[in-house]
Design a protein around this motif. Sequence first.
Motif, PDB file in Angstrom:
ATOM      1  N   PRO A  33      30.344  -8.507 -54.039  1.00 51.31           N
ATOM      2  CA  PRO A  33      29.138  -8.142 -54.789  1.00 51.31           C
ATOM      3  C   PRO A  33      27.993  -7.749 -53.868  1.00 51.31           C
ATOM      4  CG  PRO A  33      29.304 -10.514 -54.657  1.00 51.31           C
ATOM      5  CD  PRO A  33      30.489  -9.967 -53.933  1.00 51.31           C
ATOM      6  N   VAL A  34      28.241  -6.826 -52.964  1.00 54.46           N
ATOM      7  CA  VAL A  34      27.204  -6.427 -52.023  1.00 54.46           C
ATOM      8  C   VAL A  34      26.917  -4.939 -52.202  1.00 54.46           C
ATOM      9  CG1 VAL A  34      26.574  -6.275 -49.594  1.00 54.46           C
ATOM     10  CG2 VAL A  34      28.011  -8.149 -50.370  1.00 54.46           C
ATOM     11  N   PRO A  35      25.667  -4.573 -52.432  1.00 50.11           N
ATOM     12  CA  PRO A  35      25.374  -3.149 -52.622  1.00 50.11           C
ATOM     13  C   PRO A  35      25.643  -2.356 -51.350  1.00 50.11           C
ATOM     14  CG  PRO A  35      23.346  -4.431 -52.506  1.00 50.11           C
ATOM     15  CD  PRO A  35      24.467  -5.410 -52.529  1.00 50.11           C
ATOM     16  N   GLY A  36      26.319  -1.237 -51.514  1.00 44.90           N
ATOM     17  CA  GLY A  36      26.542  -0.355 -50.377  1.00 44.90           C
ATOM     18  C   GLY A  36      27.627  -0.812 -49.421  1.00 44.90           C
ATOM     19  N   VAL A  77      17.039   8.034 -48.204  1.00 41.64           N
ATOM     20  CA  VAL A  77      17.115   6.586 -47.977  1.00 41.64           C
ATOM     21  C   VAL A  77      18.516   6.185 -47.517  1.00 41.64           C
ATOM     22  CG1 VAL A  77      16.859   4.312 -49.030  1.00 41.64           C
ATOM     23  CG2 VAL A  77      15.294   6.142 -49.643  1.00 41.64           C
ATOM     24  N   TYR A  81      19.920   4.211 -43.954  1.00 41.35           N
ATOM     25  CA  TYR A  81      20.872   3.100 -43.831  1.00 41.35           C
ATOM     26  C   TYR A  81      22.006   3.508 -42.919  1.00 41.35           C
ATOM     27  CZ  TYR A  81      18.845   1.390 -48.227  1.00 41.35           C
ATOM     28  OH  TYR A  81      18.019   0.961 -49.214  1.00 41.35           O
ATOM     29  N   ALA A 125      17.569  -2.003 -45.182  1.00 40.49           N
ATOM     30  CA  ALA A 125      17.363  -2.209 -46.616  1.00 40.49           C
ATOM     31  C   ALA A 125      16.285  -3.264 -46.860  1.00 40.49           C
ATOM     32  CB  ALA A 125      18.661  -2.624 -47.290  1.00 40.49           C
ATOM     33  N   LEU A 134      17.303 -10.218 -49.031  1.00 42.08           N
ATOM     34  CA  LEU A 134      18.535  -9.436 -48.898  1.00 42.08           C
ATOM     35  C   LEU A 134      19.479 -10.051 -47.880  1.00 42.08           C
ATOM     36  CD1 LEU A 134      17.554  -5.692 -48.938  1.00 42.08           C
ATOM     37  CD2 LEU A 134      19.069  -6.885 -50.479  1.00 42.08           C
ATOM     38  N   TYR A 137      22.910 -11.639 -48.425  1.00 39.53           N
ATOM     39  CA  TYR A 137      24.203 -10.940 -48.383  1.00 39.53           C
ATOM     40  C   TYR A 137      24.860 -11.041 -47.013  1.00 39.53           C
ATOM     41  CZ  TYR A 137      23.037  -8.717 -52.810  1.00 39.53           C
ATOM     42  OH  TYR A 137      22.744  -8.492 -54.114  1.00 39.53           O
ATOM     43  N   TYR A 140      28.437 -12.551 -46.511  1.00 44.07           N
ATOM     44  CA  TYR A 140      29.525 -11.692 -47.009  1.00 44.07           C
ATOM     45  C   TYR A 140      29.827 -10.566 -46.029  1.00 44.07           C
ATOM     46  CZ  TYR A 140      28.555 -13.920 -51.504  1.00 44.07           C
ATOM     47  OH  TYR A 140      28.371 -14.831 -52.511  1.00 44.07           O
TER      48      TYR A 140
ATOM     49  N   THR B  90      26.238  -1.575 -58.821  1.00 43.45           N
ATOM     50  CA  THR B  90      26.542  -2.768 -58.034  1.00 43.45           C
ATOM     51  C   THR B  90      25.781  -3.981 -58.561  1.00 43.45           C
ATOM     52  OG1 THR B  90      26.830  -1.364 -56.116  1.00 43.45           O
ATOM     53  CG2 THR B  90      26.592  -3.709 -55.693  1.00 43.45           C
ATOM     54  N   THR B  94      27.298  -7.571 -59.629  1.00 39.40           N
ATOM     55  CA  THR B  94      26.961  -8.771 -58.860  1.00 39.40           C
ATOM     56  C   THR B  94      27.176 -10.031 -59.677  1.00 39.40           C
ATOM     57  OG1 THR B  94      25.298  -7.513 -57.648  1.00 39.40           O
ATOM     58  CG2 THR B  94      25.148  -9.892 -57.500  1.00 39.40           C
ATOM     59  N   VAL B 103      19.633 -13.476 -55.058  1.00 35.06           N
ATOM     60  CA  VAL B 103      19.064 -12.190 -55.480  1.00 35.06           C
ATOM     61  C   VAL B 103      20.130 -11.282 -56.086  1.00 35.06           C
ATOM     62  CG1 VAL B 103      17.134 -12.081 -53.844  1.00 35.06           C
ATOM     63  CG2 VAL B 103      19.397 -11.260 -53.154  1.00 35.06           C
ATOM     64  N   LEU B 107      19.919  -1.176 -55.247  1.00 30.06           N
ATOM     65  CA  LEU B 107      19.437  -0.394 -54.116  1.00 30.06           C
ATOM     66  C   LEU B 107      18.888   0.978 -54.538  1.00 30.06           C
ATOM     67  CD1 LEU B 107      19.319  -1.576 -51.380  1.00 30.06           C
ATOM     68  CD2 LEU B 107      21.504  -0.569 -50.831  1.00 30.06           C
TER      69      LEU B 107
END
Lengths: 169, 127
Positions: A33-36, A77, A81, A125, A134, A137, A140, B90, B94, B103, B107
Amino acid sequence: MERPTKRLTQLSLLLSCALVLGAVERWIPLPVPVPGAKIGLSNIVVLAVLLRYGLKEALAVAFMKSLVLMALFGSPVSFLYSVCGGLGSVLVMALMKKRWSEKFSVMGISVAGAAVHYLMQLTVAALILRTPALYGYFPYMVLMSIPTGVFTGAAAFYLNRVTEKLDRV
Amino acid sequence: MTKALKLTKWDILLMALLFVLGVGLLVFTVQGAPGNTVQVLEDDRVIFEHTLSAETAFEKELTLSNGHVVTVAAENGRVYMAGAECPDHTCVKTGAIHRSGQVIVCLPNHVVVKITGGEGELDGKTY
């Protein structure tokens, strides 16, 4: 390797491989469940270039890859990253290769590169969103860098076996 | 470089170190006490706030400055993203959070849902 045209052609070919991998990777989600979060397939190419050609070439491929992928799919953006992660991991992998190439294999170098890549992305980020939370995360990401690093490292090793054959063409 | 692909003892040491670090941090973060406030932030602006207890339930649609809508919801004191206008979703995947410090991040929309407060701090009072 002494002929500049051959070198340029090989590097261009490898860059285009990195672009394809970067594009394909967008369709492979990781079960975290980690963005990106991504495997880092295009870093196979960056690492292979670093080992075979050197730091300058690897930095160039990492930068160009982020730039073109932004033009194709991303936003400024996501470029930030990607480019910070990419350049940070190249620098760390280059240092490991230079200092400890007898101690670490390609896979060890790659695992460290993956960890730094994730850490840099997370830092960018956190700065952009001004949300230190953040870093929740981070565990993970650290765990993920082990399998993804071993995989990309092994793949880079075999990629270089193939590119070595290109020299004889 | 070496001719054959083989893990060295340094590789394994590095991986073991990262593993211990990752698991250690993970154990540390999931031990947090349940929080008592949920905040939704766009960049660093708080756009929604709600108290949180074991019975908290709500569903709130928030329109962001970019025109996108995100839906934050809670059930039995667990907060989750019910929907979001973004390419990757995402944040929805989560799942639910309830511990202080946890959190959910979207993004693409620059949105962060975070839980704050909880045991160790003074009990929240309504004035």
